[in-house]
Design an enzyme around this catalytic site. Structure first.
Site, PDB file in Angstrom:
ATOM      1  N   GLY A  35     -12.562   4.489   2.541  1.00  0.00           N
ATOM      2  CA  GLY A  35     -11.180   4.169   2.856  1.00  0.00           C
ATOM      3  C   GLY A  35     -10.537   5.397   3.469  1.00  0.00           C
TER       4      GLY A  35
ATOM      5  CB  ALA B 258     -12.255   8.471  -1.683  1.00  0.00           C
TER       6      ALA B 258
ATOM      7  CE  LYS C 197     -11.727   6.286  -4.914  1.00  0.00           C
ATOM      8  NZ  LYS C 197     -10.718   5.398  -5.553  1.00  0.00           N
TER       9      LYS C 197
ATOM     10  CG  ASP D 284      -1.650  -0.618  -5.817  1.00  0.00           C
ATOM     11  OD1 ASP D 284      -0.952  -1.538  -5.321  1.00  0.00           O
ATOM     12  OD2 ASP D 284      -2.506   0.016  -5.163  1.00  0.00           O
TER      13      ASP D 284
END
Length: 290
Positions: A37, A40, A55, A151
């Protein structure tokens, strides 16, 4: 010109990420590049016979103190929540080059947004409630530790092949009674389509567990109707609508839903936080009797 620049950046990040395959981070060997993304990249990684999804920030972001702090917060917060319905973090560390990483359980399945797409965009009440029941169980474990996700959205809800729901991405989570400087930077954090009004207005001081239950209600609304609570033509319009317009009843779009399900969704999406479910446990108790 801007589109070309974005494509160029994307290609550069992809090549940079792929070049890491075969290297090691801490005790983990990066075996395969899975995706990336803006912040990362993610890899399949091994430690002997243990497999994980590792990650790590892009190299440019490794030098950004705020991005590093947020990444480290995400890793530590997720690691602290030990629940079947929250993705498990195995390891948090720093490579020999000083690059932050976290190794998580490898998940096999689909994110909820892709799952919905394959199911024609929406689900029946029974299947939607089964997903929300597990989502709320994981979220309740978060709320019990005074962690607010902030989120919640379909791309952060994962469905494994065994139909186990996993809550992902605590990157903008807030831990009550801790330093808020990481997120009090004037930026509206979260995703407008699933955001409660206080969050859309940038009132981060008002966010609590009821903000998350609103977001769960928005996810459930989306699963039942195939629509968003506020259908803006772009992100800015969606944010304005979220900040200024109360949610319409789900019954307007799905009038055949059971009355108890309609009441559940409408309560979760109340404009006034005091009228919502107080936390995930309270909402879960209602879901279980729907």
């Amino acid at each position: 010109m801007e589109h070309s620049s974005q494509n160029s950046l994307s290609r550069r990040l992809k090549l940079e990420s792929q070049a890491r395959v075969g290297t090691t981070m801490g005790r983990w060997k990066l075996e395969r590049f899975l995706g990336f993304g803006s912040a990362a990249a993610v890899y399949t990684a091994t430690d002997g016979e243990v497999f994980a999804a590792l990650k790590t920030l892009h190299k440019a972001n490794q030098a950004n103190d705020q991005v590093r702090a947020r990444f480290k917060r995400e890793a530590e917060v997720t690691f602290s929540i030990d629940h079947e319905n929250v993705v498990k973090v195995y390891d948090i560390g720093t490579s020999d080059d000083g690059e932050l990483y976290m190794a998580m359980e490898m998940l096999d399945g689909l994110a909820l947004d892709e799952f919905l797409s394959r199911k024609g965009g929406k689900l029946g009440a029974r299947n939607a409630l089964r997903i929300v029941q597990q989502l709320l169980a994981g979220l309740a474990a978060s709320h019990e530790k005074e962690i607010i996700h902030r989120d919640l959205k379909p791309s952060n809800v994962f469905i494994t092949r065994q139909r186990i729901i996993k809550l992902l991405d605590f990157g903008v989570a807030h831990v009550e009674q801790t330093d808020q400087r990481l997120t009090m930077d004037g930026t509206v954090l979260g995703t407008p389509a699933f955001m409660p009004p206080e969050q859309a207005r940038g009132r981060l001081d008002m966010l609590d567990a009821r903000s998350d239950t609103f977001a769960v209600g928005a996810v459930l609304f989306h699963m039942l109707t195939g629509r968003y609570v506020h259908e803006g033509s772009n992100i800015d319009e969606a944010l304005i609508l979220a900040a200024t317009r109360p949610a319409e009843s789900v019954a307007r779009f799905e009038s055949e839903l059971p009355e108890r399900v309609i009441a559940l969704v409408d309560k979760a999406l109340s404009w006034n936080p005091a009228k919502r479910f107080a936390n995930a446990n309270e909402m879960l108790a209602e879901v279980e009797v729907c």
